[in-house]
Design a protein around this motif. Structure first.
Motif, PDB file in Angstrom:
ATOM      1  N   TYR A  93       0.927  -1.237  -0.140  1.00 54.09           N
ATOM      2  CA  TYR A  93      -0.134  -0.046   0.115  1.00 54.09           C
ATOM      3  C   TYR A  93       1.002   1.429   0.085  1.00 54.09           C
ATOM      4  CZ  TYR A  93      -4.143  -2.520   1.100  1.00 54.09           C
ATOM      5  OH  TYR A  93      -5.273  -3.460   1.197  1.00 54.09           O
ATOM      6  N   HIS A  94       0.396   2.212  -0.827  1.00 49.63           N
ATOM      7  CA  HIS A  94       1.114   3.556  -0.659  1.00 49.63           C
ATOM      8  C   HIS A  94       0.354   4.131   0.546  1.00 49.63           C
ATOM      9  CE1 HIS A  94       2.723   7.574  -1.696  1.00 49.63           C
ATOM     10  NE2 HIS A  94       1.480   8.022  -1.566  1.00 49.63           N
ATOM     11  N   VAL A  95       1.468   4.634   1.338  1.00 50.07           N
ATOM     12  CA  VAL A  95       1.126   5.421   2.806  1.00 50.07           C
ATOM     13  C   VAL A  95       1.513   6.660   2.607  1.00 50.07           C
ATOM     14  CG1 VAL A  95       1.212   3.229   4.255  1.00 50.07           C
ATOM     15  CG2 VAL A  95       3.011   4.654   3.908  1.00 50.07           C
ATOM     16  N   ASP A  96       0.525   7.610   3.065  1.00 49.04           N
ATOM     17  CA  ASP A  96       1.052   9.215   2.931  1.00 49.04           C
ATOM     18  C   ASP A  96       0.420   9.862   4.094  1.00 49.04           C
ATOM     19  OD1 ASP A  96       0.513  11.958   1.740  1.00 49.04           O
ATOM     20  OD2 ASP A  96       1.530  11.247  -0.125  1.00 49.04           O
ATOM     21  N   SER A 131      -4.241   7.265   3.386  1.00 41.70           N
ATOM     22  CA  SER A 131      -3.789   8.799   3.614  1.00 41.70           C
ATOM     23  C   SER A 131      -4.265   8.869   5.130  1.00 41.70           C
ATOM     24  CB  SER A 131      -4.425   9.800   2.794  1.00 41.70           C
ATOM     25  OG  SER A 131      -4.255  11.062   3.262  1.00 41.70           O
ATOM     26  N   PHE A 132      -3.609   9.466   6.095  1.00 39.09           N
ATOM     27  CA  PHE A 132      -4.028   9.841   7.582  1.00 39.09           C
ATOM     28  C   PHE A 132      -2.932  10.966   7.970  1.00 39.09           C
ATOM     29  CE2 PHE A 132      -1.181   6.253   7.016  1.00 39.09           C
ATOM     30  CZ  PHE A 132      -0.107   6.649   7.972  1.00 39.09           C
ATOM     31  N   ILE A 133      -3.334  11.374   9.206  1.00 34.15           N
ATOM     32  CA  ILE A 133      -2.589  12.370   9.753  1.00 34.15           C
ATOM     33  C   ILE A 133      -2.162  11.594  11.310  1.00 34.15           C
ATOM     34  CG2 ILE A 133      -3.265  14.280   8.782  1.00 34.15           C
ATOM     35  CD1 ILE A 133      -4.908  15.060  11.155  1.00 34.15           C
ATOM     36  N   LYS A 194      -4.257  -1.958  11.907  1.00 34.28           N
ATOM     37  CA  LYS A 194      -5.998  -1.904  12.275  1.00 34.28           C
ATOM     38  C   LYS A 194      -6.650  -1.204  11.177  1.00 34.28           C
ATOM     39  CE  LYS A 194      -4.854  -1.777  17.406  1.00 34.28           C
ATOM     40  NZ  LYS A 194      -4.941  -0.832  18.442  1.00 34.28           N
ATOM     41  N   VAL A 195      -6.121  -0.134  10.527  1.00 36.13           N
ATOM     42  CA  VAL A 195      -6.806   0.635   9.526  1.00 36.13           C
ATOM     43  C   VAL A 195      -6.999  -0.649   8.444  1.00 36.13           C
ATOM     44  CG1 VAL A 195      -6.838   2.225   7.750  1.00 36.13           C
ATOM     45  CG2 VAL A 195      -5.979   2.754  10.081  1.00 36.13           C
ATOM     46  N   LEU A 196      -5.816  -1.276   8.152  1.00 36.29           N
ATOM     47  CA  LEU A 196      -5.940  -2.374   6.802  1.00 36.29           C
ATOM     48  C   LEU A 196      -6.937  -3.560   7.167  1.00 36.29           C
ATOM     49  CD1 LEU A 196      -2.204  -2.607   5.835  1.00 36.29           C
ATOM     50  CD2 LEU A 196      -3.988  -1.538   4.700  1.00 36.29           C
ATOM     51  N   ALA A 197      -6.946  -3.789   8.481  1.00 34.12           N
ATOM     52  CA  ALA A 197      -7.949  -4.730   9.071  1.00 34.12           C
ATOM     53  C   ALA A 197      -9.224  -4.395   8.805  1.00 34.12           C
ATOM     54  CB  ALA A 197      -7.519  -5.202  10.646  1.00 34.12           C
ATOM     55  N   ASP A 202     -14.339  -4.557   5.700  1.00 33.04           N
ATOM     56  CA  ASP A 202     -15.301  -3.727   4.888  1.00 33.04           C
ATOM     57  C   ASP A 202     -15.681  -4.391   3.595  1.00 33.04           C
ATOM     58  OD1 ASP A 202     -15.854  -2.254   7.145  1.00 33.04           O
ATOM     59  OD2 ASP A 202     -14.743  -0.334   6.382  1.00 33.04           O
ATOM     60  N   ASP A 203     -14.456  -4.755   2.896  1.00 33.53           N
ATOM     61  CA  ASP A 203     -14.546  -5.511   1.783  1.00 33.53           C
ATOM     62  C   ASP A 203     -15.247  -6.886   1.744  1.00 33.53           C
ATOM     63  OD1 ASP A 203     -13.177  -3.260   0.377  1.00 33.53           O
ATOM     64  OD2 ASP A 203     -11.325  -4.008   0.559  1.00 33.53           O
TER      65      ASP A 203
END
Length: 205
Positions: A93-96, A131-133, A194-197, A202-203
């Motif tokens: 995954y591209h993380v930004d 994308s996150f902060i 946790k975001v990926l999980a 959801d998918d």
């Protein structure tokens, strides 16, 4: 340092404070940026992820050479506005993401974020990047990962006259706590997992 229009770069008093080398985050004296840089070094060294801080491109226009072996930059300009602080690759995954530190205890001011950063977050999100902060509430010694989709929602509301900050209670509820670890300092990849999980769940649903 000056921007192309000749104006000086103003200190961002609401973002990361680099002037306080004795800042007490559990008495470690490290800024959020330093902690993330240390974590990224650990990730790269252990082949866990490849994430780096983006350099800000500048144009040097005046250099003084007091000695042959030394050069002193007297004047330089930011060539273009930056996007976000960090980007890289993790698990394909591209993380930004952007890193922000605030002294507020009850909310995160949206004034910490700039228009071009919001536009960039939106573009990354639209292309299915992560994308996150990462937000640190310095007085509370709490650090969270908050997905950009929530930031974009609060920003859109602000543009319509809504509140100008994200409540701490909201970030605590919908964000992901990032505890301190000795080796990785701000081990944010655990929050990314946790975001990926959640995305995979959801998918599946």
């Amino acid at each position: 340092m000056r921007y192309p229009n000749g104006s000086r770069k103003r200190a961002d008093t609401t973002s990361i404070d680099r002037s306080s080398s004795t800042k007490s985050y559990s008495n470690r004296g490290m800024t959020l940026e330093e902690d993330i840089n240390a974590a990224n070094t650990y990730y790269v060294t252990h082949n866990l992820a490849s994430v780096h801080k983006k350099p800000t491109p500048v144009q040097i226009v005046n250099v003084d050479y007091p000695k042959r072996s030394a050069a002193v930059i007297k004047e330089a300009y930011f060539k273009q506005a930056s996007t976000t602080d960090y980007n890289g690759v993790y698990k394909g995954y591209h993380v930004d993401f952007e890193a922000k530190e605030t002294r507020n205890k009850t909310s995160f001011p949206l004034s910490n974020i700039h228009d071009h950063q919001i536009n960039h977050m939106e573009q990354v999100t639209n292309h299915h990047g992560l994308s996150f902060i990462i937000i640190r509430f310095s007085p509370l010694e709490e650090t969270y990962l908050l997905e950009s989709k929530y930031v974009l929602e609060f920003w859109a509301s602000k543009e319509k006259g809504g509140r100008k900050s994200i409540p701490h209670a909201f970030i605590k509820k919908y964000g992901y706590d990032i505890p301190f670890h000795f080796q990785a300092r701000v081990d944010y990849l655990k929050a990314v997992d946790k975001v990926l999980a959640k995305l995979e769940e959801d998918d599946y649903v």
